[in-house]
Write a protein that holds these residues in place. Structure first.
Motif, PDB file in Angstrom:
ATOM      1  N   LEU A  79     -27.105  36.449  26.599  1.00 34.03           N
ATOM      2  CA  LEU A  79     -28.126  37.150  25.822  1.00 34.03           C
ATOM      3  C   LEU A  79     -27.917  38.658  25.836  1.00 34.03           C
ATOM      4  O   LEU A  79     -27.971  39.309  24.780  1.00 34.03           O
ATOM      5  CB  LEU A  79     -29.515  36.833  26.394  1.00 34.03           C
ATOM      6  CG  LEU A  79     -30.026  35.401  26.273  1.00 34.03           C
ATOM      7  CD1 LEU A  79     -31.318  35.248  27.062  1.00 34.03           C
ATOM      8  CD2 LEU A  79     -30.242  35.018  24.830  1.00 34.03           C
ATOM      9  N   GLU A  80     -27.694  39.217  27.004  1.00 29.95           N
ATOM     10  CA  GLU A  80     -27.730  40.676  27.153  1.00 29.95           C
ATOM     11  C   GLU A  80     -26.388  41.353  26.907  1.00 29.95           C
ATOM     12  O   GLU A  80     -26.351  42.512  26.509  1.00 29.95           O
ATOM     13  CB  GLU A  80     -28.279  41.018  28.533  1.00 29.95           C
ATOM     14  CG  GLU A  80     -29.744  40.587  28.684  1.00 29.95           C
ATOM     15  CD  GLU A  80     -30.280  40.758  30.090  1.00 29.95           C
ATOM     16  OE1 GLU A  80     -29.467  40.970  31.024  1.00 29.95           O
ATOM     17  OE2 GLU A  80     -31.516  40.680  30.270  1.00 29.95           O
ATOM     18  N   THR A  81     -25.281  40.646  27.152  1.00 26.85           N
ATOM     19  CA  THR A  81     -23.966  41.239  26.854  1.00 26.85           C
ATOM     20  C   THR A  81     -23.530  40.927  25.435  1.00 26.85           C
ATOM     21  O   THR A  81     -22.568  41.496  24.938  1.00 26.85           O
ATOM     22  CB  THR A  81     -22.892  40.733  27.832  1.00 26.85           C
ATOM     23  OG1 THR A  81     -22.670  39.334  27.601  1.00 26.85           O
ATOM     24  CG2 THR A  81     -23.302  40.967  29.270  1.00 26.85           C
ATOM     25  N   ARG A  82     -24.222  39.961  24.811  1.00 22.66           N
ATOM     26  CA  ARG A  82     -23.892  39.535  23.452  1.00 22.66           C
ATOM     27  C   ARG A  82     -22.480  38.957  23.369  1.00 22.66           C
ATOM     28  O   ARG A  82     -21.834  38.994  22.327  1.00 22.66           O
ATOM     29  CB  ARG A  82     -24.078  40.700  22.459  1.00 22.66           C
ATOM     30  CG  ARG A  82     -25.516  41.193  22.411  1.00 22.66           C
ATOM     31  CD  ARG A  82     -25.681  42.477  21.649  1.00 22.66           C
ATOM     32  NE  ARG A  82     -25.161  43.624  22.398  1.00 22.66           N
ATOM     33  CZ  ARG A  82     -25.795  44.213  23.397  1.00 22.66           C
ATOM     34  NH1 ARG A  82     -26.966  43.769  23.796  1.00 22.66           N
ATOM     35  NH2 ARG A  82     -25.270  45.247  24.019  1.00 22.66           N
ATOM     36  N   ASP A  83     -22.014  38.415  24.489  1.00 15.57           N
ATOM     37  CA  ASP A  83     -20.699  37.797  24.574  1.00 15.57           C
ATOM     38  C   ASP A  83     -20.872  36.282  24.688  1.00 15.57           C
ATOM     39  O   ASP A  83     -21.382  35.790  25.700  1.00 15.57           O
ATOM     40  CB  ASP A  83     -19.950  38.331  25.799  1.00 15.57           C
ATOM     41  CG  ASP A  83     -18.565  37.720  25.961  1.00 15.57           C
ATOM     42  OD1 ASP A  83     -18.184  36.863  25.133  1.00 15.57           O
ATOM     43  OD2 ASP A  83     -17.862  38.104  26.916  1.00 15.57           O
TER      44      ASP A  83
ATOM     45  N   GLU B  61     -22.197  39.131  13.730  1.00 19.08           N
ATOM     46  CA  GLU B  61     -23.172  38.371  14.516  1.00 19.08           C
ATOM     47  C   GLU B  61     -24.129  37.565  13.646  1.00 19.08           C
ATOM     48  O   GLU B  61     -24.547  36.468  14.029  1.00 19.08           O
ATOM     49  CB  GLU B  61     -23.957  39.315  15.427  1.00 19.08           C
ATOM     50  CG  GLU B  61     -23.161  39.878  16.586  1.00 19.08           C
ATOM     51  CD  GLU B  61     -22.290  41.070  16.195  1.00 19.08           C
ATOM     52  OE1 GLU B  61     -21.525  41.545  17.046  1.00 19.08           O
ATOM     53  OE2 GLU B  61     -22.397  41.530  15.029  1.00 19.08           O
TER      54      GLU B  61
ATOM     55  N   TRP C 298     -25.059  33.104  14.013  1.00 16.24           N
ATOM     56  CA  TRP C 298     -26.342  33.031  14.692  1.00 16.24           C
ATOM     57  C   TRP C 298     -26.523  31.726  15.458  1.00 16.24           C
ATOM     58  O   TRP C 298     -27.197  31.672  16.482  1.00 16.24           O
ATOM     59  CB  TRP C 298     -27.476  33.168  13.673  1.00 16.24           C
ATOM     60  CG  TRP C 298     -27.494  32.088  12.647  1.00 16.24           C
ATOM     61  CD1 TRP C 298     -26.884  32.086  11.427  1.00 16.24           C
ATOM     62  CD2 TRP C 298     -28.152  30.818  12.739  1.00 16.24           C
ATOM     63  NE1 TRP C 298     -27.114  30.904  10.764  1.00 16.24           N
ATOM     64  CE2 TRP C 298     -27.893  30.102  11.541  1.00 16.24           C
ATOM     65  CE3 TRP C 298     -28.935  30.213  13.720  1.00 16.24           C
ATOM     66  CZ2 TRP C 298     -28.376  28.821  11.308  1.00 16.24           C
ATOM     67  CZ3 TRP C 298     -29.426  28.927  13.493  1.00 16.24           C
ATOM     68  CH2 TRP C 298     -29.144  28.255  12.286  1.00 16.24           C
TER      69      TRP C 298
ATOM     70  N   GLU D 179     -27.753  33.162  21.056  1.00 16.39           N
ATOM     71  CA  GLU D 179     -28.724  34.234  20.834  1.00 16.39           C
ATOM     72  C   GLU D 179     -28.147  35.527  21.402  1.00 16.39           C
ATOM     73  O   GLU D 179     -27.462  35.523  22.429  1.00 16.39           O
ATOM     74  CB  GLU D 179     -30.037  33.896  21.525  1.00 16.39           C
ATOM     75  CG  GLU D 179     -31.236  34.605  20.925  1.00 16.39           C
ATOM     76  CD  GLU D 179     -31.484  34.146  19.507  1.00 16.39           C
ATOM     77  OE1 GLU D 179     -31.402  35.010  18.602  1.00 16.39           O
ATOM     78  OE2 GLU D 179     -31.738  32.954  19.290  1.00 16.39           O
ATOM     79  N   ARG D 180     -28.436  36.647  20.732  1.00 18.72           N
ATOM     80  CA  ARG D 180     -27.949  37.946  21.190  1.00 18.72           C
ATOM     81  C   ARG D 180     -29.105  38.938  21.150  1.00 18.72           C
ATOM     82  O   ARG D 180     -29.709  39.151  20.100  1.00 18.72           O
ATOM     83  CB  ARG D 180     -26.804  38.435  20.299  1.00 18.72           C
ATOM     84  CG  ARG D 180     -25.593  37.481  20.234  1.00 18.72           C
ATOM     85  CD  ARG D 180     -24.644  37.939  19.152  1.00 18.72           C
ATOM     86  NE  ARG D 180     -23.432  37.153  19.051  1.00 18.72           N
ATOM     87  CZ  ARG D 180     -23.269  36.108  18.249  1.00 18.72           C
ATOM     88  NH1 ARG D 180     -24.294  35.694  17.499  1.00 18.72           N
ATOM     89  NH2 ARG D 180     -22.125  35.463  18.195  1.00 18.72           N
TER      90      ARG D 180
ATOM     91  N   PHE E 227     -29.254  40.224  15.576  1.00 26.28           N
ATOM     92  CA  PHE E 227     -29.715  40.481  16.938  1.00 26.28           C
ATOM     93  C   PHE E 227     -31.218  40.228  17.035  1.00 26.28           C
ATOM     94  O   PHE E 227     -31.950  40.330  16.049  1.00 26.28           O
ATOM     95  CB  PHE E 227     -29.407  41.917  17.349  1.00 26.28           C
ATOM     96  CG  PHE E 227     -27.941  42.239  17.336  1.00 26.28           C
ATOM     97  CD1 PHE E 227     -27.086  41.674  18.274  1.00 26.28           C
ATOM     98  CD2 PHE E 227     -27.410  43.082  16.378  1.00 26.28           C
ATOM     99  CE1 PHE E 227     -25.725  41.960  18.260  1.00 26.28           C
ATOM    100  CE2 PHE E 227     -26.052  43.375  16.355  1.00 26.28           C
ATOM    101  CZ  PHE E 227     -25.202  42.808  17.300  1.00 26.28           C
TER     102      PHE E 227
END
Length: 327
Positions: free
Chosen positions: A151-155, A180, A184, A188-189, A289
């Motif tokens: 979620l938080e690194t978007r990796d 991104e 989707w 989740e990012r 995002f």
């Protein structure tokens, strides 16, 4: 030996659907404005991620992965908290209890809300095979929607590790930075600058095993996840839905195990996918995002009619919403 299973990704169809749906949506929005219709409140910003070919996309920024219409299926016997308890939109916000005064307060915490039903034979697949695949899907959803690193690194690497290698290679173009919004359904990012509170997201929904038209074991899922975000000054927000964002996904997961396919094609593949988000930052959602809507201007929500009670957006039993409050 076939290299890949049947391709449910139709890029040409998706691009044309996006152009056609966005054009139709803009026409409808102009017509609504001409009639003087009012829109939802600030706490009801909506984003339609994708819909089937038989329903116009309210916001086609995300591609429907299969050109066919979804097949309805009854919820399994596993328990799911689907309460539509009243939402107190203007309740005082307590950052230690961010889901209080929202229907999500009655949902299970984190991965506890992703509970497969009892396994049973489905078509040629045994109880054991069905149970094993549902457990794979449970772990995949948990990683894609709840893992803080993802979620938080978007990796999405931890998600990709659980998919068929051939699918991962096929997805590479959609996973590039700046794409991104197109991927989707993978994970989740959280938007840069948005901070989740140190509480577990709340989850409700279900999964149902079946066999698709290609004879593949398929798990149909329908889950809602509520995320709680930090805010610098809670006294300056209107209520809990300024910091709680809700995302709903109806995604099919396919198990490819036929020996006629290449070894790297065997494993988990995506099938149909639809999604919807409620009470989100529209500008961030436009780029794929997730962020809460407390930074969204109040007038943004006037772009579309609001015909449901707010509580209904928390209920997986209702049909996927089609209205859009972000345009």
């Amino acid at each position: 030996m076939a290299d890949l299973p049947p391709d449910l990704f139709d890029a040409d169809w998706a691009r044309e659907a996006e152009r056609r749906a966005l054009r139709d949506h803009r026409r409808a929005t102009r017509a609504r404005k001409a009639r003087g219709l009012t829109g939802p409140s600030r706490g009801a910003l909506l984003t339609a991620l994708s819909f089937s070919a038989v329903v116009a996309l309210a916001w086609a920024g995300f591609a429907f992965l299969d050109g066919t219409a979804p097949t309805a299926s009854a919820p399994p016997t596993s328990a799911a908290s689907t309460s539509t308890a009243p939402l107190r939109a203007h309740a005082e916000v307590d950052l230690t209890r961010p889901f209080a005064d929202t229907p999500a307060a009655m949902w299970r915490e984190g991965a506890g809300g992703i509970e497969p039903p009892p396994a049973h034979p489905v078509g040629p697949y045994s109880t054991e095979q069905v149970g094993q695949f549902m457990e794979r899907v449970r772990r995949l959803i948990s990683t894609a929607r709840l893992d803080r690193t993802v979620l938080e690194t978007r990796d999405p690497s931890l998600v990709l590790d659980q998919l068929a290698p051939a699918l991962v290679e096929k997805l590479r173009p959609e996973l590039a930075p700046g794409k991104e919004k197109e991927s989707w359904y993978v994970a989740e990012r959280i938007a840069a600058g948005a901070r989740l509170l140190p509480v577990q997201p709340r989850v409700t929904g279900w999964m149902t095993p079946t066999v698709n038209e290609h004879g593949e074991l398929t798990i149909r899922t329908n889950y809602l996840v509520a995320y709680a975000f930090d805010v610098p000054d809670p006294t300056k927000i209107d209520g809990p839905m300024d910091i709680v964002a809700v995302v709903r996904h109806e995604i099919e997961y396919r198990w490819i195990d036929d020996s006629k396919y290449a070894a790297d094609a065997r494993g988990v593949w995506f099938g149909e996918a639809r999604g919807f988000s409620y009470s989100v930052d529209c500008a961030q959602s436009e780029h794929g995002f997730l962020a809460p809507d407390y930074n969204s201007p109040r007038e943004t929500a006037a772009a579309a009619g609001h015909h449901r009670r707010s509580e209904e957006y928390f209920d997986p039993n209702i049909p996927m919403p089609t209205e859009d409050g972000c345009r």
